[in-house]
Design a protein around this motif. Structure first.
Motif, mmCIF file in Angstrom:
data_model
loop_
_atom_site.group_PDB
_atom_site.id
_atom_site.type_symbol
_atom_site.label_atom_id
_atom_site.label_comp_id
_atom_site.label_asym_id
_atom_site.label_seq_id
_atom_site.Cartn_x
_atom_site.Cartn_y
_atom_site.Cartn_z
ATOM 1 N N LYS A 8 -15.906 -25.681 16.697
ATOM 2 C CA LYS A 8 -16.933 -24.843 17.334
ATOM 3 C C LYS A 8 -16.354 -24.289 18.634
ATOM 4 O O LYS A 8 -15.426 -24.873 19.204
ATOM 5 N N SER A 9 -16.896 -23.141 19.067
ATOM 6 C CA SER A 9 -16.341 -22.490 20.248
ATOM 7 C C SER A 9 -16.533 -23.368 21.488
ATOM 8 O O SER A 9 -17.423 -24.221 21.525
ATOM 9 N N GLY A 10 -15.687 -23.128 22.496
ATOM 10 C CA GLY A 10 -15.811 -23.902 23.735
ATOM 11 C C GLY A 10 -14.554 -23.833 24.573
ATOM 12 O O GLY A 10 -13.746 -22.906 24.436
ATOM 13 N N GLY A 11 -14.391 -24.812 25.448
ATOM 14 C CA GLY A 11 -13.238 -24.879 26.355
ATOM 15 C C GLY A 11 -11.973 -25.278 25.604
ATOM 16 O O GLY A 11 -11.999 -25.478 24.382
ATOM 17 N N VAL A 14 -11.641 -27.865 22.602
ATOM 18 C CA VAL A 14 -12.035 -27.680 21.187
ATOM 19 C C VAL A 14 -10.821 -27.396 20.292
ATOM 20 O O VAL A 14 -10.947 -27.323 19.063
ATOM 21 N N LEU A 15 -9.643 -27.236 20.902
ATOM 22 C CA LEU A 15 -8.412 -27.052 20.115
ATOM 23 C C LEU A 15 -7.929 -28.432 19.680
ATOM 24 O O LEU A 15 -7.276 -29.146 20.446
ATOM 25 N N GLU A 16 -8.290 -28.846 18.477
ATOM 26 C CA GLU A 16 -7.999 -30.218 18.016
ATOM 27 C C GLU A 16 -6.897 -30.222 16.964
ATOM 28 O O GLU A 16 -6.955 -29.437 16.002
ATOM 29 N N LEU A 45 -10.266 -15.832 24.375
ATOM 30 C CA LEU A 45 -11.610 -15.247 24.197
ATOM 31 C C LEU A 45 -12.208 -15.672 22.851
ATOM 32 O O LEU A 45 -13.385 -16.050 22.765
ATOM 33 N N THR A 46 -11.385 -15.650 21.795
ATOM 34 C CA THR A 46 -11.852 -16.074 20.465
ATOM 35 C C THR A 46 -12.289 -17.538 20.502
ATOM 36 O O THR A 46 -13.352 -17.895 19.986
ATOM 37 N N ARG A 47 -11.463 -18.391 21.127
ATOM 38 C CA ARG A 47 -11.809 -19.822 21.234
ATOM 39 C C ARG A 47 -13.145 -20.007 21.939
ATOM 40 O O ARG A 47 -13.951 -20.860 21.586
ATOM 41 N N GLU A 48 -13.406 -19.150 22.936
ATOM 42 C CA GLU A 48 -14.650 -19.271 23.711
ATOM 43 C C GLU A 48 -15.863 -18.734 22.960
ATOM 44 O O GLU A 48 -16.978 -18.804 23.454
ATOM 45 N N GLY A 49 -15.614 -18.137 21.784
ATOM 46 C CA GLY A 49 -16.728 -17.592 21.005
ATOM 47 C C GLY A 49 -16.930 -16.099 21.226
ATOM 48 O O GLY A 49 -17.945 -15.531 20.818
ATOM 49 N N VAL A 59 -8.368 -22.062 12.115
ATOM 50 C CA VAL A 59 -7.100 -22.148 12.848
ATOM 51 C C VAL A 59 -6.865 -20.736 13.376
ATOM 52 O O VAL A 59 -6.693 -19.805 12.572
ATOM 53 N N ILE A 60 -6.917 -20.557 14.701
ATOM 54 C CA ILE A 60 -6.752 -19.209 15.235
ATOM 55 C C ILE A 60 -5.261 -18.891 15.415
ATOM 56 O O ILE A 60 -4.401 -19.699 15.062
ATOM 57 N N GLY A 61 -4.974 -17.717 15.992
ATOM 58 C CA GLY A 61 -3.586 -17.305 16.216
ATOM 59 C C GLY A 61 -3.262 -16.107 15.341
ATOM 60 O O GLY A 61 -3.196 -16.223 14.120
ATOM 61 N N ILE A 62 -3.042 -14.953 15.988
ATOM 62 C CA ILE A 62 -2.960 -13.694 15.247
ATOM 63 C C ILE A 62 -1.540 -13.289 14.862
ATOM 64 O O ILE A 62 -1.355 -12.242 14.251
ATOM 65 N N GLU A 63 -0.538 -14.126 15.213
ATOM 66 C CA GLU A 63 0.818 -13.764 14.788
ATOM 67 C C GLU A 63 1.725 -14.993 14.792
ATOM 68 O O GLU A 63 1.501 -15.949 15.530
#
Ligand code: NAP
Length: 316
Positions: A8-11, A14-16, A45-49, A59-63
């Protein structure tokens, strides 16, 4: 394999890190072993929602840069081929680069020739592609003058190097006097101070590439020559709207557009890497992190006075 999953979004917490099986390739999706990837402020910004289209868990990260681990059934790339992948939904619609392996659609995998390290390679794809696209959008040619507003951003420095390689005369801005020398070293003809959203020059330019955005557009357009093109690329001040914009006064005999790197063209990637290799273009790398330290990497990328340059995560 390790994957950084946001539930879920946050500080940054939240990157686990999660242990997951390495994915299997499919008919048209290839498994890439990720050697490195850059961390961007828009991923924070994406992580923060702040990216409404991104649904969690993800799993974020665009490249990412790495090698083909298991080719898809339809792929013509062999195991071990050096590749880059970016955009096309990576880290937004489906799991992206913040992990050790990723399952990636073949149509966004680009084989590249590059002799440097994986960490160096990770500093290029999205940043240089955006800069290259912005230069093309600005329709500027050899011998003309270009203003890069937000000159010390990754995209700004890439635009400076690529623009110089294409024969442009480039003026770059920064808000910090202490960063002027770096921009001269990278090849700027002139470095202009950006103070309280006004650039300290009376000059006008054939083209402008602007990373700073909505709050400065009027000031930027005042520095565009008649017939010139202004290309908006970023919104660093966080303002999304051009407030009190007076088109008849601000746009008389001028052209304004935006550049968005969402649609990547493989022949432009080839053209770009040919230029990077031929001219040996490099932007600074500020700091390198390990995947385990991804929370610190995202904190660092947003630090106000951190050294200029790309923030890279290595899996090696
Ligand atoms: N359109 C697209 O497809 C696309 C693709 C990639 C990036 N972008 C956008 O391009 C911009 C640059 O991205 P990046 O990753 O290259 O940035 P970055 O490397 O993280 O840029 C950091 C630099 O931005 C400058 N900065 C920060 N806040 C600012 C503000 N409020 N006003 C003016 N300058 C400020 C600072 O330079 P000084 O302190 O030296 O002034 C800072 O050193 C971002 O807005 C990003 O979202 C757009």
């Amino acid at each position: 394999m390790k994957s950084v999953v946001i539930k879920k979004s946050g500080g940054p917490e939240v990157l686990e890190i999660e242990e997951r099986p390495i994915p299997n390739s499919t008919k048209n999706k290839t498994v890439i072993k990720i050697h490195a990837f850059p961390v961007h402020r828009y991923e924070v910004l994406t992580r923060e929602g702040g990216s409404p289209s991104v649904e969690f868990p993800k799993v974020i990260g665009i490249e990412a840069v790495g090698e083909v681990y298991t080719p898809s059934q339809e792929s013509n790339l062999e195991k071990g081929r050096k590749v880059v992948t970016f955009m096309g939904g990576l880290g937004r619609e489906f799991d992206g680069s913040y992990q050790e392996y990723a399952l990636v659609p073949d149509n966004i995998i680009y084989p590249v020739t590059f002799n440097g390290t994986w960490i160096e390679l990770a500093s290029y794809p999205e940043t240089f592609y955006t800069a290259f696209g912005a230069l093309k959008a600005t329709r500027i040619s050899k011998g003309q003058s270009l203003l890069i507003r937000g000159g010390t951003t990754g995209v700004g420095m890439a635009a400076l190097l690529l623009g110089k390689a294409l024969g442009l005369s480039i003026s770059s801005t920064t808000r910090q006097n202490s960063r002027k020398d770096l921009l001269y070293t990278l090849g700027a003809s002139e470095v202009i101070l950006d103070k309280d959203n006004h650039i300290e020059t009376r000059k006008k330019f054939d083209g402008i590439i602007d990373m700073v955005g909505a709050s400065t557009v009027e000031d930027s357009l005042a520095h565009l020559k008649a017939g010139g093109v202004y290309t908006l690329v970023g919104l660093l001040t966080g303002e999304w709207l051009w407030k009190d914009f007076d088109p008849f006064n601000n746009l008389a005999n001028k052209y304004a557009t935006i550049y968005d790197s969402s649609n990547v063209n493989s022949s432009v990637v080839d053209e770009l890497f040919n230029l990077i290799n031929k001219k040996q273009l490099h932007i600074p790398i500020a700091k390198v992190f390990k995947l385990d330290d991804i929370q610190d990497a995202q904190r660092y990328v947003m630090e106000k006075d951190r050294p200029v340059g790309q923030v890279i995560v290595t899996n090696d």
